[in-house]
Design a protein around this motif. Structure first.
Motif, PDB file in Angstrom:
ATOM      1  N   THR A  50      41.335  40.235  32.516  1.00 39.87           N
ATOM      2  CA  THR A  50      40.320  41.181  32.237  1.00 39.87           C
ATOM      3  C   THR A  50      41.124  42.649  31.892  1.00 39.87           C
ATOM      4  O   THR A  50      41.503  43.227  33.060  1.00 39.87           O
ATOM      5  N   SER A 106      39.778  37.334  36.331  1.00 42.88           N
ATOM      6  CA  SER A 106      39.832  38.746  36.437  1.00 42.88           C
ATOM      7  C   SER A 106      41.668  39.351  36.108  1.00 42.88           C
ATOM      8  O   SER A 106      41.803  40.424  35.656  1.00 42.88           O
ATOM      9  N   ALA A 131      35.766  45.896  35.753  1.00 42.03           N
ATOM     10  CA  ALA A 131      35.239  44.602  35.426  1.00 42.03           C
ATOM     11  C   ALA A 131      36.139  43.657  36.211  1.00 42.03           C
ATOM     12  O   ALA A 131      35.529  42.748  36.897  1.00 42.03           O
ATOM     13  N   ALA A 132      37.244  43.909  36.307  1.00 40.96           N
ATOM     14  CA  ALA A 132      38.258  43.039  37.019  1.00 40.96           C
ATOM     15  C   ALA A 132      37.741  43.183  38.572  1.00 40.96           C
ATOM     16  O   ALA A 132      37.778  42.024  39.121  1.00 40.96           O
ATOM     17  N   LEU A 179      35.051  41.178  39.622  1.00 41.54           N
ATOM     18  CA  LEU A 179      35.040  39.748  39.521  1.00 41.54           C
ATOM     19  C   LEU A 179      35.921  39.095  40.774  1.00 41.54           C
ATOM     20  O   LEU A 179      35.705  38.036  41.209  1.00 41.54           O
ATOM     21  N   ARG A 180      36.775  39.864  41.249  1.00 43.00           N
ATOM     22  CA  ARG A 180      37.542  39.436  42.419  1.00 43.00           C
ATOM     23  C   ARG A 180      36.871  39.126  43.790  1.00 43.00           C
ATOM     24  O   ARG A 180      37.357  38.101  44.111  1.00 43.00           O
ATOM     25  N   GLU A 202      35.865  35.465  42.928  1.00 47.54           N
ATOM     26  CA  GLU A 202      37.206  34.624  42.787  1.00 47.54           C
ATOM     27  C   GLU A 202      37.807  34.344  44.191  1.00 47.54           C
ATOM     28  O   GLU A 202      38.163  33.317  44.425  1.00 47.54           O
TER      29      GLU A 202
END
Length: 394
Positions: free
Chosen positions: A187, A184, A192-193, A196-197, A200
């Motif tokens: 990114t 991320s 989108a980030a 993802l977080r 992650e």
């Protein structure tokens, strides 16, 4: 029928001990240095997912960062967190609050830490530690009556897990210079980030396994009020500072030199060994930092100048200052904001980290001078104690 005592409120400013607050305030500088490097992107990655640097200054700072900060800051944070939990427990019990109500209070605080951490993860930083500490807080509640010997034995045994886990992680297949986790941070699409977080974050606890031993030792130290009463524990603090920090330097330097491109492990076994050594000695280093600051607090005593008062205020508002760091880093470094993470080197990002920490110190001192609490602390206290908390005494 006698009614059980309700939980007493948070500690007033005039009743706080210097050493724990001073340790938290200084610790946030190390946290800023540790967290900021993961925002660098757009270049090849090497050992421990650090970018490969060419400039001499950047390489030197990389060596120092890995040796003195990486894997050392979060164990210190963890030990102080556990120390604080013990302090809350002891304070409530001393005020006549029964054990059940005290544990209910601590569990409520842990639940809200998980919520704070979850919001932090989704909006800002997948390497968040608040949610992890909130989860561990539930375990801390159950350990309040565990024998000291069991705590220290468990801390020692957990170091074996730390060595195995961190050594094994170093042997993961190379990614050809590409980033292999925390995608991320490179990114460009903010949505989108954001998506993802959360995933992650699930990997974050595996990278900071050393906090388990630190929390157990912090619980033991809290029972003995090692930082709250440093004069009574001067010898212990001195030995811990000397041994812990020496171990951190000796154990962290090999992998630090590898990150800085000065030395390259010749085999997978060598890489496993130096990675495991780095992680285990990181716990010693975190405890050593806390002990060193305890000695400084003892030396300062009641002669607190403006610098000490500002650093102690930063420690009192450590939750707000920690979140403030993430806000600044996202605003400056992410590819969908100013994107400085693509252009700064390790030395530059260290300057940003320390500058951000310094601003947080100034803001915390301003809050102290005006008799206000940090916003995150005020909210957490209200949610935990379920009643409005008064302004902090000046």
């Amino acid at each position: 029928m006698t009614q059980p005592r309700i939980a007493v409120g948070p500690v007033a400013a005039g009743e706080r001990s210097l050493a724990p607050d001073l340790a938290r305030g200084v610790m946030l500088a190390l946290i800023a240095l540790a967290n900021s490097v993961v925002y660098l992107y757009g270049r090849p990655y090497g050992v421990r997912q650090h970018i490969v640097e060419d400039g001499l200054l950047d390489r030197v700072i990389s060596v120092l960062d890995v040796t003195l900060v990486d894997g050392r800051a979060y164990p210190m944070f963890a030990a102080l967190f556990a120390y604080g939990v013990v302090h809350v427990y002891q304070r409530q019990r001393a005020a006549g609050v029964d054990d059940l109500e005290t544990k209910r209070l601590l569990r409520r605080r842990s639940r809200w830490l998980v919520v704070f951490g979850a919001v932090h993860v989704v909006l800002l930083f997948p390497g968040d530690i608040l949610a992890t500490y909130g989860i561990l807080g539930f375990l801390l509640v159950t350990w309040q009556r565990t024998a000291d010997r069991k705590l220290l034995t468990a801390a020692g045994l957990w170091l074996l897990v730390v060595a195995l886990a961190q050594g094994a992680s170093a042997l993961l297949p190379p990614s050809g210079g590409a980033r292999s986790y925390f995608l991320s941070f490179e990114t460009a699409d903010p949505l989108a980030a954001l998506a993802l977080r959360p995933a992650e974050w699930l990997l974050t606890p595996f990278g900071i396994t050393g906090v388990g031993s630190a929390i157990l030792i912090g619980t033991w130290a809290g029972r003995r009020r090692v930082l709250t009463e440093p004069a009574a524990h001067r010898t212990l603090l001195l030995r811990t500072a000397v041994i812990g920090l020496t171990a951190a330097v000796v154990g962290g330097l090999p992998i630090g030199l590898a990150v800085g491109g000065v030395w390259e492990p010749t085999s997978g076994l060598a890489l496993w060994g130096v990675s495991a050594l780095h992680a285990v000695t990181g716990v010693a280093g975190g405890l050593g930092y806390a002990a060193l600051i305890g000695l400084v607090a003892l030396r300062v005593g009641e002669r607190r100048g403006p610098v000490v008062r500002a650093l102690a205020a930063t420690g009192q508002y450590s939750l707000s200052c920690y979140l403030f760091q993430s806000v600044v880093f996202v605003a400056l470094l992410m590819p969908y904001t100013l994107g400085l993470g693509a252009t700064l080197g390790t030395a530059g990002i260290a300057a940003v980290a320390l500058g951000t920490w310094l601003v947080s110190v100034l803001l915390a001192d301003l809050l102290r001078r005006t008799g206000r609490r940090g916003p995150a602390e005020a909210l957490l206290r209200r949610l935990t104690y379920r009643r409005p908390t008064e302004k902090m005494a000046v």
